[in-house]
Motif scaffolding. Sequence first.
Motif, PDB file in Angstrom:
ATOM      1  N   LEU A 139      24.768   2.813  72.113  1.00 45.73           N
ATOM      2  CA  LEU A 139      23.641   3.717  72.355  1.00 45.73           C
ATOM      3  C   LEU A 139      22.588   3.032  73.211  1.00 45.73           C
ATOM      4  O   LEU A 139      22.066   3.617  74.170  1.00 45.73           O
ATOM      5  CB  LEU A 139      23.043   4.169  71.027  1.00 45.73           C
ATOM      6  CG  LEU A 139      23.946   5.014  70.128  1.00 45.73           C
ATOM      7  CD1 LEU A 139      23.278   5.262  68.779  1.00 45.73           C
ATOM      8  CD2 LEU A 139      24.305   6.338  70.796  1.00 45.73           C
ATOM      9  N   THR A 153      28.008  12.162  69.462  1.00 45.36           N
ATOM     10  CA  THR A 153      29.125  11.689  68.646  1.00 45.36           C
ATOM     11  C   THR A 153      29.438  12.793  67.637  1.00 45.36           C
ATOM     12  O   THR A 153      28.667  13.743  67.483  1.00 45.36           O
ATOM     13  CB  THR A 153      28.793  10.395  67.887  1.00 45.36           C
ATOM     14  OG1 THR A 153      27.664  10.629  67.028  1.00 45.36           O
ATOM     15  CG2 THR A 153      28.476   9.251  68.834  1.00 45.36           C
ATOM     16  N   GLN A 166      27.738   6.803  61.648  1.00 41.81           N
ATOM     17  CA  GLN A 166      26.800   7.481  62.533  1.00 41.81           C
ATOM     18  C   GLN A 166      25.411   7.586  61.914  1.00 41.81           C
ATOM     19  O   GLN A 166      24.398   7.514  62.616  1.00 41.81           O
ATOM     20  CB  GLN A 166      27.370   8.848  62.915  1.00 41.81           C
ATOM     21  CG  GLN A 166      28.618   8.701  63.774  1.00 41.81           C
ATOM     22  CD  GLN A 166      29.312   9.996  64.110  1.00 41.81           C
ATOM     23  OE1 GLN A 166      28.672  10.947  64.529  1.00 41.81           O
ATOM     24  NE2 GLN A 166      30.628  10.044  63.927  1.00 41.81           N
ATOM     25  N   MET A 171      22.257   8.190  64.537  1.00 46.19           N
ATOM     26  CA  MET A 171      22.602   9.416  65.246  1.00 46.19           C
ATOM     27  C   MET A 171      22.128  10.623  64.437  1.00 46.19           C
ATOM     28  O   MET A 171      22.632  10.868  63.340  1.00 46.19           O
ATOM     29  CB  MET A 171      24.111   9.488  65.467  1.00 46.19           C
ATOM     30  CG  MET A 171      24.648   8.509  66.488  1.00 46.19           C
ATOM     31  SD  MET A 171      23.997   8.800  68.170  1.00 46.19           S
ATOM     32  CE  MET A 171      24.617  10.435  68.550  1.00 46.19           C
ATOM     33  N   ARG A 191      26.608  15.062  66.256  1.00 49.10           N
ATOM     34  CA  ARG A 191      25.347  14.337  66.316  1.00 49.10           C
ATOM     35  C   ARG A 191      24.937  14.219  67.785  1.00 49.10           C
ATOM     36  O   ARG A 191      25.789  14.027  68.649  1.00 49.10           O
ATOM     37  CB  ARG A 191      25.494  12.939  65.705  1.00 49.10           C
ATOM     38  CG  ARG A 191      26.089  12.900  64.288  1.00 49.10           C
ATOM     39  CD  ARG A 191      25.125  13.464  63.277  1.00 49.10           C
ATOM     40  NE  ARG A 191      25.625  13.386  61.921  1.00 49.10           N
ATOM     41  CZ  ARG A 191      25.266  12.421  61.055  1.00 49.10           C
ATOM     42  NH1 ARG A 191      24.448  11.441  61.433  1.00 49.10           N
ATOM     43  NH2 ARG A 191      25.726  12.443  59.829  1.00 49.10           N
ATOM     44  N   LEU A 193      21.805  12.220  70.107  1.00 48.02           N
ATOM     45  CA  LEU A 193      20.600  11.418  70.250  1.00 48.02           C
ATOM     46  C   LEU A 193      20.059  11.619  71.661  1.00 48.02           C
ATOM     47  O   LEU A 193      20.752  11.364  72.642  1.00 48.02           O
ATOM     48  CB  LEU A 193      20.897   9.938  70.017  1.00 48.02           C
ATOM     49  CG  LEU A 193      19.716   8.971  70.147  1.00 48.02           C
ATOM     50  CD1 LEU A 193      18.635   9.270  69.111  1.00 48.02           C
ATOM     51  CD2 LEU A 193      20.184   7.524  70.026  1.00 48.02           C
TER      52      LEU A 193
END
Length: 206
Positions: A139, A153, A166, A171, A191, A193
């Motif tokens: 990330l 993800t 995660q 996330m 998920r 971000l």
Amino acid sequence: MSQEKAKAILAAASQALQHSGLETERLRLRLFREEDFPDFCAYILQKEQQRLSGNEEIDTAEEARELFDWLLHPQHPPLHFAIVLKEENRVVGNFSLGYSPFLDADPRLAARRGLALSFVLNEDYWRRGLMTELLRAALDWVFRETDLDFVNTGYFVFNEGSRRVQDKAGMPPFGSFVFERDGKRIPTEERVLFREDWEAKNENRT
């Protein structure tokens, strides 16, 4: 996001990852090599790993060989990277760059550019925090080395291990979806971000 735009994003990310590399305290990513085949077989034939990751069933070394040959000579750019455990100099899984087209209809992602990350890990190395370590680093790599707006993800609802990874990597939940493969409909939790949230989190660390 059009397929052409997604391909361009993945090509640029693949080139950047090959150029900069990605390494953590215990792991590093690199392209697969011929000598990795025994390590690859060790995890790709594991039944529980296949079930939880939703991969097709592979029962024999001959079937594994077909998939491995594709990883060695993928369509360019390469999107699948070997996860090497440094202390053993052994490949213990694979890490992939991808794109989740079923998210395109979500207005929260409209006009935003991103990619999806996925991973598979040898069952013998579960519960050591390896994937949390790698995902956190990945990330950071995306938001430091590319200009993308988000990272996605996901996990199948029955994959508690991936959910925990995660969660620990930070996330945030995004939504519930249904993944279709070979006529089967499998619920997933996705998920996402966003860059601005990653930046805010990193500002709070300093």
